[in-house]
Design an enzyme around this catalytic site. Structure first.
Site, PDB file in Angstrom:
ATOM      1  N   THR A   1       0.843  -1.052  -0.046  1.00 52.51           N
ATOM      2  CA  THR A   1       0.076  -0.111  -0.118  1.00 52.51           C
ATOM      3  C   THR A   1       0.878   1.328   0.003  1.00 52.51           C
ATOM      4  O   THR A   1       2.143   0.966   0.133  1.00 52.51           O
ATOM      5  CB  THR A   1      -0.937  -0.031   1.232  1.00 52.51           C
ATOM      6  OG1 THR A   1      -1.846  -1.369   1.342  1.00 52.51           O
ATOM      7  CG2 THR A   1      -1.813   1.152   1.606  1.00 52.51           C
TER       8      THR A   1
ATOM      9  N   GLY B   1       1.531  -0.911   4.809  1.00 50.18           N
ATOM     10  CA  GLY B   1       1.746  -2.165   5.706  1.00 50.18           C
ATOM     11  C   GLY B   1       0.658  -3.343   6.092  1.00 50.18           C
ATOM     12  O   GLY B   1       0.797  -3.927   7.123  1.00 50.18           O
TER      13      GLY B   1
HETATM   14  N1  GLY Z   1      -5.051  -3.645   1.124  1.00 56.59           N
HETATM   15  C1  GLY Z   1      -4.486  -3.264   2.293  1.00 56.59           C
HETATM   16  C2  GLY Z   1      -5.450  -2.787   3.239  1.00 56.59           C
HETATM   17  O1  GLY Z   1      -6.538  -2.123   2.710  1.00 56.59           O
HETATM   18  O2  GLY Z   1      -5.547  -2.717   4.443  1.00 56.59           O
END
Ligand code: GLY
EC number: 2.3.2.2
Length: 558
Positions: free
Chosen positions: A370, A462
């Site tokens: 992310t 993370g």
């Molecule tokens: N894909 C990571 C989140 O949205 O927590």
């Protein structure tokens, strides 16, 4: 020539956007505006927009678009995210552009005939993709911007069309993902290079430039309808994808009621569900508020034990209760009340390790791509944005002819109760797949007010470690009185209920690990936790932007 990781603050006046020669700045001090993001070219793009008369919202839109080009592992137009804003007039805004499950998605879509979870399908390739929300999110922000969208998107178009020089870590990541790019694509993407990538190579993305031009010329319809939609649907048909024209045309970003809570004399603004951070951050801050964490000291065994037990309790609630509020009744008010936080800490024992159920937990991998960026302008607008494709390069599937990566966000649903997702997180009914539903997220873009004015703009990537990293960064500054750099860069740790272990970074002190083990904790070393970007605004108006040392992250300002 690319110069990496120059240390110490530098006068912002010397910064230029040159995609073939740029430097990484870990800290910048300014008085007019600043951006800190995962890539120097993106941060500098945002600042150049402010210099041309844009506000922090204009800068955030341009930064996100630039990241979609220069940071393909997580910057995106094929994913989703959350934006939290504090406008100079004192209004708080949040925009939810999380991906949605396609209409043809269903609860058991990743189970085989025997009912076994097929995580390979929820994590890779066409079927892993949710309906992208980023472009709708950008247009959702436009009503708070000053400059025309055509101006904000042009730097990204230029970077895609003319190319930019890649860093060593980008070259490494592209090479490491090469086999997956070949496996999960029907048209070989530009990310595959004969002989492999090296630092200093130029990455040109003509298809992506053309997609961005369609968005520039036709607005949201340039992505969700017409040629881009056709390319997405054709890509789906060439493999096992299920996103259709209606899924794209019907996608809408949503403004949601921000989560605002007090921590001592500070006010904290963050993202509500489907961000689990909007429940977990107030829970954790309220659980720690009455505890003498400051007296225990940073990274003392007592402080780590206390924060671990707080994280354990919050993440246990995450697994059971949290999901998309539009689809599932979540007791948010109760979960985030001070009375509940006090109740949850009643069985806290400061001498020994607590315990979690041990079924179904998996290991946490270290590819959590992310990305977060923070923006501030001198008139007092603060923007905190976390956006994602989920894993590094998302599903690894590039839309043929359109040049952008699709997310693998479907894996953030609970594909089967108790089966861990790629971050080892388990879930239940609240986060089961349903058509049109948004998958639960950990992204926690946050703004802290002091004396009712922006003081911190903070967030991080993370996976499930996002909320614990934001929690620890806030405690580092608000309780341990750390400098911004230390708050960002000092070792972090993470506990998420299941698996029942404390994950620590390599620099986490050995004696503290030993003390924790003696209390009964399993302590496991892992790779870097998060890439936190913080802007701190002092009472005298000084803007300090700090970029995490853990990546190519870079601050810009003036
Ligand atoms: N894909 C990571 C989140 O949205 O927590």
């Amino acid at each position: 020539m690319l110069c990496c990781a120059c240390s110490g603050p530098r006068s912002a006046a010397t910064l230029q956007i040159n995609p073939y020669e740029y430097t990484i700045q870990k800290k910048i001090i300014g008085s007019n505006g600043a951006v800190t993001s995962a890539h120097p070219l993106a941060s500098e793009t945002g600042v150049s927009i402010m210099k041309q008369g844009g506000n922090a919202i204009d800068a955030a839109i341009a930064t996100q678009l630039a990241l979609a080009v220069v940071y393909p592992g997580a910057g995106n137009i094929g994913g989703g995210g959350f934006t939290v804003m504090r406008l100079s007039n004192g209004t708080n805004i949040t925009i939810d552009y999380r991906e949605k499950a396609p209409a043809r998605a269903h609860r058991d879509m990743y189970l085989d005939k025997q009912g076994n979870a097929q995580t390979a399908l929820s994590q890779n390739g066409h079927l892993a993709a949710g309906v992208p929300g980023t472009v709708a999110g950008l247009f959702g922000c436009m009503k708070y911007a000053k400059l025309p969208f055509t101006k904000l998107i042009q730097p990204a178009i230029d970077l895609a069309e003319n190319g930019f020089v890649i860093t060593e870590s980008e070259a490494h990541d592209l090479n490491r993902t090469r086999d997956a790019f070949i496996k999960y694509n029907t048209v070989t993407p530009v990310f595959v290079k004969a002989g492999g990538w090296k630092a200093g190579d130029t990455l040109v993305q003509k298809d992506l430039a053309n997609t961005l031009k369609r968005i520039r010329d036709k607005g949201m319809a340039g992505f969700y309808e017409g040629e881009t939609a056709r390319l997405i649907v054709e890509e789906m048909k060439r493999a096992n994808g299920i996103i259709n024209y209606d899924d794209l045309k019907n996608y809408q970003a949503k403004e949601r009621e921000p989560v605002v809570f007090d921590y001592k004399s500070y006010k904290i603004i963050t993202m509500p569900l489907p961000s689990s951070g909007g429940v977990l951050l107030p829970q954790m801050m309220q659980m720690i508020e009455d505890q003498p964490v400051k007296a225990y000291g940073f990274l003392s065994a007592r402080a780590v034990q206390l924060m671990t037990e707080i994280e354990r309790r919050a993440y246990a609630d995450r697994a059971k209760f949290l999901g998309d509020l539009d689809f599932y009744k979540v007791p948010v008010k109760k979960l985030t009340s001070k009375a509940y936080a006090v109740e949850r800490m009643k069985d806290y024992n400061d001498q020994t390790a607590g315990s979690s159920e041990t079924t179904g937990a998996g290991l946490i991998p270290e590819s959590e791509e992310t990305t977060h960026f923070s923006v501030y302008d001198k008139s007092g607008n603060a923007v905190s944005v976390t956006t994602t494709l989920n894993g590094g390069y998302g599903s690894r599937t590039v839309v043929g002819g359109a040049g952008f990566l699709l997310n693998n966000e479907m894996d953030d649903f609970s594909i089967k109760p108790g089966v861990p997702n790629m971050y080892g997180a388990v879930g239940a009914d609240a986060n089961a797949i349903a058509p049109g539903k948004r998958m639960l997220s950990s992204m926690t873009p946050t703004i802290v007010l002091k004396d009712n004015k922006p003081f911190l703009v903070v967030g991080t990537p993370g996976g499930t470690t996002i909320t614990t990293s934001v929690f620890q960064t806030l405690i580092n500054i608000l309780e341990f009185d750390m400098s911004t750099e230390d708050a960002v860069n000092k070792p972090k740790f993470h506990h998420q209920w299941l698996p029942d272990e404390i994950f620590v970074e390599a620099a986490f002190p050995q004696p503290v690990r030993e003390q924790l083990r003696q209390m009964g904790y399993k302590v496991t070393q892992r790779g870097a936790i998060g890439r936190t970007e913080v802007i701190r605004i002092d009472a005298n108006g000084t803007i300090e932007a700090v970029a995490d040392k853990r990546g190519d992250d870079s601050a810009a300002g003036y």
